[in-house]
Design an enzyme around this catalytic site. Structure first.
Site, PDB file in Angstrom:
ATOM      1  N   ASP A   9     -16.035 -67.584  -7.188  1.00 49.35           N
ATOM      2  CA  ASP A   9     -15.402 -66.422  -7.802  1.00 49.35           C
ATOM      3  C   ASP A   9     -14.360 -66.902  -8.797  1.00 49.35           C
ATOM      4  OD1 ASP A   9     -14.565 -63.782  -8.280  1.00 49.35           O
ATOM      5  OD2 ASP A   9     -13.031 -63.937  -6.736  1.00 49.35           O
ATOM      6  N   ASP A  11     -13.620 -65.415 -11.747  1.00 45.92           N
ATOM      7  CA  ASP A  11     -13.071 -64.398 -12.637  1.00 45.92           C
ATOM      8  C   ASP A  11     -12.249 -63.343 -11.912  1.00 45.92           C
ATOM      9  OD1 ASP A  11     -15.035 -63.034 -11.322  1.00 45.92           O
ATOM     10  OD2 ASP A  11     -16.085 -62.346 -13.102  1.00 45.92           O
TER      11      ASP A  11
END
Length: 71
Positions: A9, A11
């Site tokens: 993850d 972003d």
């Protein structure tokens, strides 16, 4: 534990890492006598090494090892 894959993850979709990133940069700023707001206004959207070079102008590349300053 066995895994079939990993989910990265990067972003902030699953986990909001912004608070810890900003705290880390503020601790770094404290160690170098730099205003928090100046650092926070500059760092976003840039690689850490770009920010380190910006705030440690005049230092040699050997004195700016990426990652070490943020630990």
């Amino acid at each position: 534990m066995q895994c079939k894959g990993f989910l990265f993850d990067l972003d902030g979709t699953l986990v909001d890492s912004l608070p810890v990133v900003e705290r880390s940069w503020c601790r770094w700023a404290d160690r170098h006598g730099i205003d928090h707001q100046a650092v926070l206004n500059f760092i976003h959207g840039k690689q850490a090494i770009t920010s380190l070079r910006h705030f440690l102008q005049g230092r040699s590349e050997a004195d700016i090892p990426g990652g070490v300053y943020l630990a």
